[in-house]
Design a protein around this motif. Structure first.
Motif, PDB file in Angstrom:
ATOM      1  N   THR A  85       0.677  -1.174  -0.085  1.00  0.00           N
ATOM      2  CA  THR A  85      -0.021   0.124  -0.085  1.00  0.00           C
ATOM      3  C   THR A  85       0.802   1.264   0.061  1.00  0.00           C
ATOM      4  O   THR A  85       1.927   1.258   0.281  1.00  0.00           O
ATOM      5  CB  THR A  85      -0.754  -0.036   1.258  1.00  0.00           C
ATOM      6  N   ALA A  86       0.283   2.248  -0.370  1.00  0.00           N
ATOM      7  CA  ALA A  86       1.023   3.577  -0.104  1.00  0.00           C
ATOM      8  C   ALA A  86       0.035   4.673   0.109  1.00  0.00           C
ATOM      9  O   ALA A  86      -1.220   4.678   0.015  1.00  0.00           O
ATOM     10  CB  ALA A  86       1.543   3.996  -1.773  1.00  0.00           C
ATOM     11  N   TYR A 103      -0.518   1.649  -8.279  1.00  0.00           N
ATOM     12  CA  TYR A 103       0.752   2.149  -8.926  1.00  0.00           C
ATOM     13  C   TYR A 103       1.856   1.167  -8.958  1.00  0.00           C
ATOM     14  O   TYR A 103       2.033   0.622  -7.793  1.00  0.00           O
ATOM     15  CB  TYR A 103       1.069   3.439  -7.843  1.00  0.00           C
ATOM     16  N   GLU A 104       2.392   0.953 -10.125  1.00  0.00           N
ATOM     17  CA  GLU A 104       3.635   0.208 -10.247  1.00  0.00           C
ATOM     18  C   GLU A 104       4.806   1.380  -9.983  1.00  0.00           C
ATOM     19  O   GLU A 104       4.717   2.279 -10.506  1.00  0.00           O
ATOM     20  CB  GLU A 104       3.847  -0.384 -11.722  1.00  0.00           C
ATOM     21  N   VAL A 105       5.719   0.804  -9.036  1.00  0.00           N
ATOM     22  CA  VAL A 105       6.648   1.822  -8.499  1.00  0.00           C
ATOM     23  C   VAL A 105       8.173   0.991  -8.688  1.00  0.00           C
ATOM     24  O   VAL A 105       8.253  -0.302  -8.467  1.00  0.00           O
ATOM     25  CB  VAL A 105       6.442   2.070  -7.132  1.00  0.00           C
ATOM     26  N   ARG A 106       8.996   1.590  -9.166  1.00  0.00           N
ATOM     27  CA  ARG A 106      10.322   1.241  -9.213  1.00  0.00           C
ATOM     28  C   ARG A 106      11.259   2.345  -8.942  1.00  0.00           C
ATOM     29  O   ARG A 106      11.148   3.581  -9.100  1.00  0.00           O
ATOM     30  CB  ARG A 106      10.594   0.734 -10.633  1.00  0.00           C
ATOM     31  N   VAL A 121       3.854  -3.250  -7.091  1.00  0.00           N
ATOM     32  CA  VAL A 121       2.549  -2.669  -7.180  1.00  0.00           C
ATOM     33  C   VAL A 121       1.802  -2.407  -6.027  1.00  0.00           C
ATOM     34  O   VAL A 121       1.595  -3.334  -5.111  1.00  0.00           O
ATOM     35  CB  VAL A 121       1.535  -3.526  -8.439  1.00  0.00           C
ATOM     36  N   LEU A 122       1.395  -1.030  -5.805  1.00  0.00           N
ATOM     37  CA  LEU A 122       0.915  -0.567  -4.541  1.00  0.00           C
ATOM     38  C   LEU A 122      -0.516  -0.122  -4.816  1.00  0.00           C
ATOM     39  O   LEU A 122      -0.657   0.500  -5.775  1.00  0.00           O
ATOM     40  CB  LEU A 122       1.644   0.462  -4.057  1.00  0.00           C
ATOM     41  N   THR A 123      -1.528  -0.297  -3.756  1.00  0.00           N
ATOM     42  CA  THR A 123      -2.501   0.294  -3.731  1.00  0.00           C
ATOM     43  C   THR A 123      -2.876   1.492  -2.882  1.00  0.00           C
ATOM     44  O   THR A 123      -2.285   1.447  -1.774  1.00  0.00           O
ATOM     45  CB  THR A 123      -3.852  -0.781  -3.338  1.00  0.00           C
ATOM     46  N   ALA A 124      -3.371   2.768  -3.359  1.00  0.00           N
ATOM     47  CA  ALA A 124      -3.632   3.842  -2.704  1.00  0.00           C
ATOM     48  C   ALA A 124      -4.395   3.697  -1.575  1.00  0.00           C
ATOM     49  O   ALA A 124      -5.622   3.514  -2.003  1.00  0.00           O
ATOM     50  CB  ALA A 124      -3.747   4.985  -3.542  1.00  0.00           C
ATOM     51  N   MET A 151       5.542   4.534   1.774  1.00  0.00           N
ATOM     52  CA  MET A 151       4.975   3.060   1.795  1.00  0.00           C
ATOM     53  C   MET A 151       5.331   2.432   3.111  1.00  0.00           C
ATOM     54  O   MET A 151       6.465   2.865   3.613  1.00  0.00           O
ATOM     55  CB  MET A 151       5.325   2.558   0.402  1.00  0.00           C
ATOM     56  N   PRO A 152       5.019   1.297   3.245  1.00  0.00           N
ATOM     57  CA  PRO A 152       5.612   0.554   4.509  1.00  0.00           C
ATOM     58  C   PRO A 152       6.894   0.020   4.001  1.00  0.00           C
ATOM     59  O   PRO A 152       7.373  -0.232   2.876  1.00  0.00           O
ATOM     60  CB  PRO A 152       4.469  -0.928   4.643  1.00  0.00           C
TER      61      PRO A 152
END
Length: 277
Positions: A85-86, A103-106, A121-124, A151-152
């Motif tokens: 999550t984010a 959201y895909e994050v790198r 991939v994180l969920t808002a 994010m965690p």
């Protein structure tokens, strides 16, 4: 003095090896950076292009840290989001309209901290509140106009090592389709004829823009956004089976008829159809 004997020139093969080594040495940083930006298995699900952002993490020291959040999802474990999550900064949160989006994050280019070829991939699910007592570029990481994802640490360490702290200019993100199991969940609460409905586990675009509710003896009634993905209406629908019409940010509308039976109750969660993904 006798003349100093001249050394024979190195063989051409040795010169070619030397030039090859020098080329590889000088191109190494760009090659490593490119490894961080490799193709992703989520490419087919991408909804936007890659964009630059900042990111930081928090360490959940108490199990209660996985509860609540500005999107209203409650227990993130029970609602299926877990630690992927984010919290979004003011520029991304859109007053709660972004809740549920994926959201895909790198991490890219920061060779000391980024983990090459990885993304998550994180969920808002939350809001990263601004601190207007500090400038946006000097401590106010979630201030406007920064695109920041909080994010965690469990999620952060999938793309970078924890020593990175706040990653500035080394993060990229893009919206992708959400992949969910089972159907969209409708958690009904309220009192009397004032109803609230938490909408969660939404696939596809993930974020919900409009909601309508229908009783078995009424027409479709529009609901208002309370906050995050909590929606409300004042209407006496007791004793009626409830249907929902949900539209996501990509314009797709999903209609789930008779999701809640006529004997539905406050505090219960009912499962409808699911968006395509």
């Amino acid at each position: 003095m006798p003349p100093t004997p001249s050394l024979p020139p190195p063989p051409k093969s040795d010169l070619r090896q030397l030039f090859a080594f020098l080329f590889l040495f000088h191109s190494l940083p760009s090659r490593l950076a490119a490894a961080h930006q490799g193709s992703s298995s989520y490419a087919a699900a991408a909804l936007t292009e890659w964009r630059s952002a900042h990111a930081s993490y928090y360490a959940a020291s108490d199990p209660r840290d996985t509860f609540g959040g500005a999107c209203g999802y409650g227990d993130l474990g029970k609602t299926g989001y877990g630690m992927a999550t984010a919290g979004l900064s003011d520029a991304l949160f859109e007053k709660g309209a972004a809740c549920g989006g994926c959201y895909e994050v790198r991490c890219v280019e920061e060779l000391r901290y980024c983990l090459p070829g990885t993304s998550i991939v994180l969920t808002a699910t939350n809001f990263c509140a601004p601190n207007y007592g500090l400038p946006a570029d000097a401590g106010g990481i979630c201030n406007h106009p920064n695109h920041h994802l909080l994010m965690p640490i469990q999620a952060f360490e999938k793309i970078a090592i924890w020593k990175a702290g706040v990653c500035r200019h080394a993060i990229q993100y893009r919206r992708v389709k959400c992949i969910r199991e089972d159907g969209v969940r409708f958690t009904i609460d309220g009192k009397g004829f004032f109803y609230t409905v938490l909408i969660s586990n939404v696939a596809g675009a993930g974020d919900v823009t409009t909601v309508k509710i229908k009783g078995s003896v009424t027409g479709w009634l529009p609901m208002g956004r309370t906050w995050g993905q909590n929606w409300h209406i004042s209407a006496d629908l007791k004793g009626q089976a409830l249907s929902f019409e949900v539209t996501s940010s990509d314009g797709v509308t999903l209609t789930s008829y008779n999701v809640a039976p006529k004997d539905w109750a406050f505090g219960k969660t009912y499962v409808g159809k699911q968006f395509p993904f």
